[in-house]
Enzyme design. Structure first.
Site, PDB file in Angstrom:
ATOM      1  N   ASP A 108      -8.015  -4.902  -0.131  1.00 20.20           N
ATOM      2  CA  ASP A 108      -8.560  -5.600  -1.303  1.00 20.20           C
ATOM      3  C   ASP A 108      -8.366  -7.105  -1.226  1.00 20.20           C
ATOM      4  OD1 ASP A 108      -9.440  -3.312  -2.603  1.00 20.20           O
ATOM      5  OD2 ASP A 108      -7.422  -2.873  -3.293  1.00 20.20           O
ATOM      6  N   HIS A 117       0.857  -1.195   0.000  1.00 17.50           N
ATOM      7  CA  HIS A 117       0.000   0.000   0.000  1.00 17.50           C
ATOM      8  C   HIS A 117       0.883   1.232   0.000  1.00 17.50           C
ATOM      9  CE1 HIS A 117      -3.148   2.853   1.120  1.00 17.50           C
ATOM     10  NE2 HIS A 117      -4.004   1.916   0.761  1.00 17.50           N
TER      11      HIS A 117
HETATM   12  N1  ACO Z   1       4.170  -7.918  -4.993  1.00 18.34           N
HETATM   13  C1  ACO Z   1       5.514  -8.010  -5.147  1.00 18.34           C
HETATM   14  N2  ACO Z   1       6.373  -6.983  -4.954  1.00 18.34           N
HETATM   15  C2  ACO Z   1       5.841  -5.802  -4.611  1.00 18.34           C
HETATM   16  C3  ACO Z   1       4.455  -5.638  -4.425  1.00 18.34           C
HETATM   17  C4  ACO Z   1       3.609  -6.744  -4.632  1.00 18.34           C
HETATM   18  N3  ACO Z   1       2.277  -6.632  -4.462  1.00 18.34           N
HETATM   19  N4  ACO Z   1       4.200  -4.354  -4.073  1.00 18.34           N
HETATM   20  C5  ACO Z   1       5.387  -3.748  -4.032  1.00 18.34           C
HETATM   21  N5  ACO Z   1       6.377  -4.615  -4.341  1.00 18.34           N
HETATM   22  C6  ACO Z   1       7.819  -4.331  -4.334  1.00 18.34           C
HETATM   23  C7  ACO Z   1       8.237  -3.529  -5.556  1.00 18.34           C
HETATM   24  O1  ACO Z   1       8.629  -4.366  -6.606  1.00 18.34           O
HETATM   25  C8  ACO Z   1       9.381  -2.728  -4.984  1.00 18.34           C
HETATM   26  O2  ACO Z   1      10.507  -3.586  -4.886  1.00 18.34           O
HETATM   27  P1  ACO Z   1      12.007  -2.995  -5.132  1.00 18.34           P
HETATM   28  O3  ACO Z   1      12.210  -2.023  -4.012  1.00 18.34           O
HETATM   29  O4  ACO Z   1      12.879  -4.204  -5.066  1.00 18.34           O
HETATM   30  O5  ACO Z   1      11.984  -2.350  -6.491  1.00 18.34           O
HETATM   31  C9  ACO Z   1       8.947  -2.409  -3.553  1.00 18.34           C
HETATM   32  O6  ACO Z   1       8.065  -3.491  -3.210  1.00 18.34           O
HETATM   33  C10 ACO Z   1       8.184  -1.082  -3.396  1.00 18.34           C
HETATM   34  O7  ACO Z   1       7.111  -1.071  -4.326  1.00 18.34           O
HETATM   35  P2  ACO Z   1       6.483   0.237  -4.975  1.00 18.34           P
HETATM   36  O8  ACO Z   1       5.768  -0.144  -6.242  1.00 18.34           O
HETATM   37  O9  ACO Z   1       7.528   1.303  -5.066  1.00 18.34           O
HETATM   38  O10 ACO Z   1       5.431   0.677  -3.882  1.00 18.34           O
HETATM   39  P3  ACO Z   1       4.274   1.736  -4.092  1.00 18.34           P
HETATM   40  O11 ACO Z   1       4.024   2.344  -2.774  1.00 18.34           O
HETATM   41  O12 ACO Z   1       4.575   2.657  -5.230  1.00 18.34           O
HETATM   42  O13 ACO Z   1       3.026   0.858  -4.567  1.00 18.34           O
HETATM   43  C11 ACO Z   1       1.125  -0.509  -4.539  1.00 18.34           C
HETATM   44  C12 ACO Z   1       2.004   0.486  -3.751  1.00 18.34           C
HETATM   45  C13 ACO Z   1       0.698   0.107  -5.898  1.00 18.34           C
HETATM   46  C14 ACO Z   1      -0.145  -0.780  -3.737  1.00 18.34           C
HETATM   47  C15 ACO Z   1       1.928  -1.807  -4.763  1.00 18.34           C
HETATM   48  O14 ACO Z   1       2.298  -2.369  -3.523  1.00 18.34           O
HETATM   49  C16 ACO Z   1       1.169  -2.824  -5.613  1.00 18.34           C
HETATM   50  O15 ACO Z   1       1.250  -2.786  -6.853  1.00 18.34           O
HETATM   51  N6  ACO Z   1       0.395  -3.746  -4.961  1.00 18.34           N
HETATM   52  C17 ACO Z   1      -0.411  -4.691  -5.687  1.00 18.34           C
HETATM   53  C18 ACO Z   1      -1.686  -4.025  -6.204  1.00 18.34           C
HETATM   54  C19 ACO Z   1      -2.690  -3.757  -5.086  1.00 18.34           C
HETATM   55  O16 ACO Z   1      -2.970  -4.608  -4.247  1.00 18.34           O
HETATM   56  N7  ACO Z   1      -3.301  -2.548  -5.139  1.00 18.34           N
HETATM   57  C20 ACO Z   1      -4.314  -2.174  -4.133  1.00 18.34           C
HETATM   58  C21 ACO Z   1      -3.835  -1.077  -3.228  1.00 18.34           C
HETATM   59  S1  ACO Z   1      -4.973  -0.796  -1.916  1.00 18.34           S
HETATM   60  C22 ACO Z   1      -6.263   0.066  -2.532  1.00 18.34           C
HETATM   61  O17 ACO Z   1      -6.230   0.615  -3.597  1.00 18.34           O
HETATM   62  C23 ACO Z   1      -7.584   0.140  -1.761  1.00 18.34           C
END
Ligand code: ACO
Length: 429
Positions: A364, A307
């Site tokens: 979610d 998140h």
């Molecule tokens: N699975 C695997 N790796 C992940 C995930 C995931 N779900 N989420 C983040 N990471 C990793 C990234 O690859 C990154 O790794 P790195 O540092 O080695 O490059 C690190 O964790 C940080 O990730 P970011 O994308 O920079 O985090 P950000 O805060 O921008 O994104 C987000 C948050 C979009 C929610 C992300 O975690 C994601 O895509 N999750 C899956 C989609 C999801 O569940 N969305 C719902 C959000 S809640 C809502 O909308 C009500």
């Protein structure tokens, strides 16, 4: 003494006032920046930009805190209902019994759609996305003016508009599902409370009323309550931007439905179930799925994990995890996708990749599991989110409409296109 920050540019320094919120959050007031320095700020995605002050919802992502009008989400989830929370968000305090009764009566009175809506539904293909139907229909409500009295006060008009939106969004959602399934529409039942009435309109067979179990009603009530507001997210900011032009509340909320639709926002709950289906149908083990999610070159992410704001846990997910365990047990649901979800969760929470990056299940992950268990089809998940978020959108629209300092939203840009050049006639290009 008022605090300020100093900004120096081109040998000139200006003082920028520091604004402090009631929870100690600090912000730099840059409203005079351009007139005094010629500079604007550049902040794609608005990650550092406060577009308003708001007294509705407080979030502390580091501590996993979420409060509506100051009341912790855990207390509301335990003690309250979606309808009471809707009143709380919109009017800023918990209602008295008479106020809550009046609100409930308004929701009952406003549940039915004008019969002309039937023709609108028939104009959609049966497999039209339910979020497209919802957005169009929410906008359409404004085309059927209520027969209010001439001396109706602005407060009364707003209360009726809010009641229409909160009540009709649920009827529209049920009708779009019935149309997709080729089933006749079911009229709302004035004897049923909010959530039970929705389940009746969704699932009653012709001549056989669907009576939802208390466990199912409670679970859906909880999902709606937990989604009711989340401060300045994408769809809520859309409500404020559209409302800032003094567009009506229906047009503003219809636009928010469009914003919520995307997979990076409300559409994520569908993505979780689609991922679980892909893993299950593809015969992929939970361990392999975790391995893929850790490999950035695989293009696969564990949907429902991570998140932007919550970095230790999502308080809504914590509540819903318990609810998922309870309702699945009560209903005796056996579903291979739920087994996949449990395995993924268990493995990810122990895996250093997820632990180090502070990736925890978000709201979610569990809401999708519960909705599936209670028979809501995957393509309706985001619609359920919209029903839940409606009170938040209304509260935020009203807060802005009542703010004498609110201005039309009109961001600036840094232009990066071509500098001035001449028009070339078509035969000389
Ligand atoms: N699975 C695997 N790796 C992940 C995930 C995931 N779900 N989420 C983040 N990471 C990793 C990234 O690859 C990154 O790794 P790195 O540092 O080695 O490059 C690190 O964790 C940080 O990730 P970011 O994308 O920079 O985090 P950000 O805060 O921008 O994104 C987000 C948050 C979009 C929610 C992300 O975690 C994601 O895509 N999750 C899956 C989609 C999801 O569940 N969305 C719902 C959000 S809640 C809502 O909308 C009500």
């Amino acid at each position: 003494m008022a605090r300020t920050a100093t900004l120096t540019f081109n040998d000139r320094s200006i003082q920028l006032p520091v604004v402090e919120g009631s929870e100690g959050e600090l912000g730099l007031d840059i409203s005079k920046l351009r007139s005094e320095t010629g500079l604007i700020t550049l902040d794609p995605g608005y990650g550092n930009t406060g577009a308003c002050t708001s007294a509705i919802t407080f979030i502390d992502g580091e501590k996993g805190v979420l409060r509506y009008r100051g009341i912790p989400i855990e207390e509301l989830a335990r003690e309250s209902t979606f309808v009471e929370v809707a009143w709380l968000l919109i009017f800023g305090r918990l209602p008295q019994q008479a106020e809550l009764d009046d609100f409930r009566e308004r929701l009952v009175r406003n549940a039915a759609l004008h019969e002309a809506f039937r023709h609108h539904f028939e104009g959609f293909l049966v497999d039209a996305p339910p979020m497209a139907i919802l957005s169009a229909m929410v906008n359409t409500i404004a085309c059927f003016p209520r027969r209010g009295t001439e001396d109706e006060s602005p407060e009364e008009r707003f209360l009726e508009d809010a009641s229409q939106l909160i009540s009709k969004v649920r009827t529209i959602a049920a009708c779009s599902y019935r149309r997709a399934m080729g089933l006749p529409f079911v009229y709302p039942d004035s004897k049923l409370p909010y959530v039970a009435n929705f389940l009746h309109m969704m699932f009653s067979a012709p001549y056989a009323e669907h009576v939802a179990s208390p466990e199912v009603v409670d679970a859906l009530n909880l999902i709606l309550l937990l989604h009711a507001d989340h401060e300045q997210n994408c769809s809520t900011s859309t409500v404020r931007i559209v409302g800032s032009s003094q567009a009506n509340i229906y047009a503003s909320c219809a636009a928010a439905v469009g914003a919520l639709w995307g997979p990076l926002h409300g559409g994520a709950n569908m993505a979780v179930l689609e991922m679980l289906e892909k893993i299950h149908k593809g015969g992929i083990s939970a361990a392999d799925a975790i391995k893929m999610a850790k490999d950035s070159s695989s293009g696969f992410r564990l949907m429902g994990f991570g998140h932007r704001v919550y970095k230790n846990f999502d308080p809504r997910a914590k509540i819903l995890k318990q609810a998922a365990d309870k309702v699945l047990g009560q209903l005796g649901v056996k579903d291979p996708l739920l087994d996949v979800a449990r395995q993924l969760e268990e493995m990810a929470l122990k895996d250093s990749y997820f632990v180090d990056r502070r990736l925890y299940p978000n709201v979610d992950f569990y809401s999708g599991i519960i909705m599936r268990a209670i028979g809501i089809p995957t393509n309706m998940f985001t619609v359920i989110f919209a029903i839940g978020r409606m009170p938040g959108w209304i509260a935020q629209w009203k807060e802005q409409a009542d703010d004498p300092k609110a201005r039309i939203a009109r961001p600036r840009q840094i232009y990066t296109g071509p500098t001035e050049k001449r028009y070339v006639p078509i035969d000389q290009r």
